[in-house]
Design a protein around this motif. Structure first.
Motif, PDB file in Angstrom:
ATOM      1  N   ALA A  84       0.816  -1.217   0.000  1.00 18.96           N
ATOM      2  CA  ALA A  84       0.000   0.000   0.000  1.00 18.96           C
ATOM      3  C   ALA A  84       0.852   1.271   0.000  1.00 18.96           C
ATOM      4  O   ALA A  84       0.316   2.369   0.089  1.00 18.96           O
ATOM      5  CB  ALA A  84      -0.931   0.000   1.205  1.00 18.96           C
ATOM      6  N   GLY A  85       2.184   1.114  -0.078  1.00 21.86           N
ATOM      7  CA  GLY A  85       3.056   2.279  -0.181  1.00 21.86           C
ATOM      8  C   GLY A  85       3.669   2.745   1.122  1.00 21.86           C
ATOM      9  O   GLY A  85       4.284   3.800   1.188  1.00 21.86           O
ATOM     10  N   GLN A  86       3.531   1.972   2.174  1.00 20.61           N
ATOM     11  CA  GLN A  86       4.058   2.363   3.483  1.00 20.61           C
ATOM     12  C   GLN A  86       5.389   1.671   3.754  1.00 20.61           C
ATOM     13  O   GLN A  86       5.579   1.010   4.766  1.00 20.61           O
ATOM     14  CB  GLN A  86       3.048   2.005   4.571  1.00 20.61           C
ATOM     15  CG  GLN A  86       1.717   2.674   4.391  1.00 20.61           C
ATOM     16  CD  GLN A  86       0.650   2.093   5.298  1.00 20.61           C
ATOM     17  OE1 GLN A  86       0.920   1.228   6.122  1.00 20.61           O
ATOM     18  NE2 GLN A  86      -0.564   2.556   5.135  1.00 20.61           N
ATOM     19  N   LEU A  87       6.361   1.864   2.854  1.00 15.29           N
ATOM     20  CA  LEU A  87       7.643   1.169   2.964  1.00 15.29           C
ATOM     21  C   LEU A  87       8.524   1.733   4.063  1.00 15.29           C
ATOM     22  O   LEU A  87       9.107   0.987   4.850  1.00 15.29           O
ATOM     23  CB  LEU A  87       8.391   1.219   1.625  1.00 15.29           C
ATOM     24  CG  LEU A  87       9.802   0.637   1.637  1.00 15.29           C
ATOM     25  CD1 LEU A  87       9.780  -0.829   2.029  1.00 15.29           C
ATOM     26  CD2 LEU A  87      10.462   0.823   0.300  1.00 15.29           C
ATOM     27  N   ILE A  88       8.641   3.047   4.152  1.00 15.31           N
ATOM     28  CA  ILE A  88       9.602   3.649   5.073  1.00 15.31           C
ATOM     29  C   ILE A  88       9.366   3.198   6.509  1.00 15.31           C
ATOM     30  O   ILE A  88      10.286   2.816   7.215  1.00 15.31           O
ATOM     31  CB  ILE A  88       9.577   5.188   4.958  1.00 15.31           C
ATOM     32  CG1 ILE A  88      10.092   5.591   3.575  1.00 15.31           C
ATOM     33  CG2 ILE A  88      10.394   5.836   6.057  1.00 15.31           C
ATOM     34  CD1 ILE A  88       9.968   7.056   3.261  1.00 15.31           C
ATOM     35  N   GLN A  89       8.136   3.193   6.975  1.00 17.49           N
ATOM     36  CA  GLN A  89       7.851   2.810   8.357  1.00 17.49           C
ATOM     37  C   GLN A  89       7.755   1.293   8.541  1.00 17.49           C
ATOM     38  O   GLN A  89       7.513   0.831   9.650  1.00 17.49           O
ATOM     39  CB  GLN A  89       6.590   3.508   8.880  1.00 17.49           C
ATOM     40  CG  GLN A  89       5.325   3.183   8.126  1.00 17.49           C
ATOM     41  CD  GLN A  89       5.035   4.126   6.967  1.00 17.49           C
ATOM     42  OE1 GLN A  89       5.932   4.567   6.272  1.00 17.49           O
ATOM     43  NE2 GLN A  89       3.770   4.423   6.749  1.00 17.49           N
ATOM     44  N   ASN A 113      17.152  -3.677   7.684  1.00 17.60           N
ATOM     45  CA  ASN A 113      16.200  -2.950   6.833  1.00 17.60           C
ATOM     46  C   ASN A 113      15.431  -3.887   5.902  1.00 17.60           C
ATOM     47  O   ASN A 113      15.329  -3.652   4.702  1.00 17.60           O
ATOM     48  CB  ASN A 113      16.907  -1.863   6.025  1.00 17.60           C
ATOM     49  CG  ASN A 113      17.396  -0.742   6.904  1.00 17.60           C
ATOM     50  OD1 ASN A 113      16.705  -0.332   7.838  1.00 17.60           O
ATOM     51  ND2 ASN A 113      18.581  -0.248   6.627  1.00 17.60           N
ATOM     52  N   ALA A 114      14.880  -4.942   6.468  1.00 17.93           N
ATOM     53  CA  ALA A 114      14.135  -5.932   5.684  1.00 17.93           C
ATOM     54  C   ALA A 114      12.690  -5.480   5.482  1.00 17.93           C
ATOM     55  O   ALA A 114      12.087  -4.875   6.360  1.00 17.93           O
ATOM     56  CB  ALA A 114      14.163  -7.281   6.389  1.00 17.93           C
ATOM     57  N   TRP A 115      12.174  -5.806   4.299  1.00 17.57           N
ATOM     58  CA  TRP A 115      10.773  -5.511   4.003  1.00 17.57           C
ATOM     59  C   TRP A 115      10.268  -6.530   2.980  1.00 17.57           C
ATOM     60  O   TRP A 115      11.016  -7.011   2.145  1.00 17.57           O
ATOM     61  CB  TRP A 115      10.585  -4.077   3.518  1.00 17.57           C
ATOM     62  CG  TRP A 115      11.468  -3.664   2.387  1.00 17.57           C
ATOM     63  CD1 TRP A 115      12.769  -3.271   2.460  1.00 17.57           C
ATOM     64  CD2 TRP A 115      11.123  -3.616   1.005  1.00 17.57           C
ATOM     65  NE1 TRP A 115      13.244  -2.965   1.211  1.00 17.57           N
ATOM     66  CE2 TRP A 115      12.258  -3.156   0.301  1.00 17.57           C
ATOM     67  CE3 TRP A 115       9.955  -3.890   0.298  1.00 17.57           C
ATOM     68  CZ2 TRP A 115      12.268  -3.000  -1.074  1.00 17.57           C
ATOM     69  CZ3 TRP A 115       9.961  -3.726  -1.079  1.00 17.57           C
ATOM     70  CH2 TRP A 115      11.102  -3.279  -1.750  1.00 17.57           C
ATOM     71  N   PRO A 116       8.994  -6.904   3.085  1.00 17.86           N
ATOM     72  CA  PRO A 116       8.464  -7.963   2.234  1.00 17.86           C
ATOM     73  C   PRO A 116       8.255  -7.525   0.785  1.00 17.86           C
ATOM     74  O   PRO A 116       7.739  -6.448   0.526  1.00 17.86           O
ATOM     75  CB  PRO A 116       7.124  -8.320   2.875  1.00 17.86           C
ATOM     76  CG  PRO A 116       6.826  -7.258   3.853  1.00 17.86           C
ATOM     77  CD  PRO A 116       8.037  -6.456   4.085  1.00 17.86           C
TER      78      PRO A 116
END
Length: 147
Positions: A84-89, A113-116
């Motif tokens: 949904a575009g909320q990568l930074i947080q 700094n992992a993110w799916p």
């Protein structure tokens, strides 16, 4: 002299942002690659020199059985927030703690700094009896091994 046997790969636990997460069946992709760049100047001998280039960190894949109840959809929700575009947080620190056969922490891999980037549930099949596995693939900006 005491034996120093290698650690087994079946005993580990996971922490995401310092919160222990249980029940993962598999962690894969702890990979670091540094590119080799060929370089040669006109005055060099007739062979190339190798210089180090960019270092890349492989995507880490987490697999666990699909569960229900409190916080059961946290991996799916994490991916949904990023989608949904909320990568930074939603960048997180993932720690894989490898244990010895007695259950004592022996070493750890820290994924920064992992993110799916991908969520997947295993196929449903009315003729099978396997556990439904959910898979989460994480992009990251660093993997280090800490004693």
């Amino acid at each position: 002299m005491a034996r120093n046997d290698p650690l087994r790969n079946f005993r580990f636990r996971l922490e995401i942002d310092n919160v222990t997460r249980a029940g993962f069946a598999e962690v894969a992709g702890l990979e670091i690659t540094t590119q080799a760049i060929d370089y040669r100047e006109g005055t060099d001998p007739p062979h190339v020199r190798k210089l180090s280039g960019l270092t890349k960190y492989g995507n880490v894949t987490l697999k666990r059985g699909l569960v229900v109840g409190a916080n059961a959809s946290e991996l799916f929700d994490w991916h949904s927030a990023v989608a949904a575009g909320q990568l930074i947080q939603n960048r997180r620190r993932v720690v894989i703690l490898v244990q010895d056969e007695a259950g004592q922490d022996q070493t750890r891999f820290v994924v920064s700094n992992a993110w799916p980037v991908k969520y997947e549930a295993s196929p449903l099949n009315a003729r099978a009896n396997e556990v439904i596995i959910e898979t989460l693939e994480l992009a990251n900006e660093g993997i280090e091994r800490v004693q």
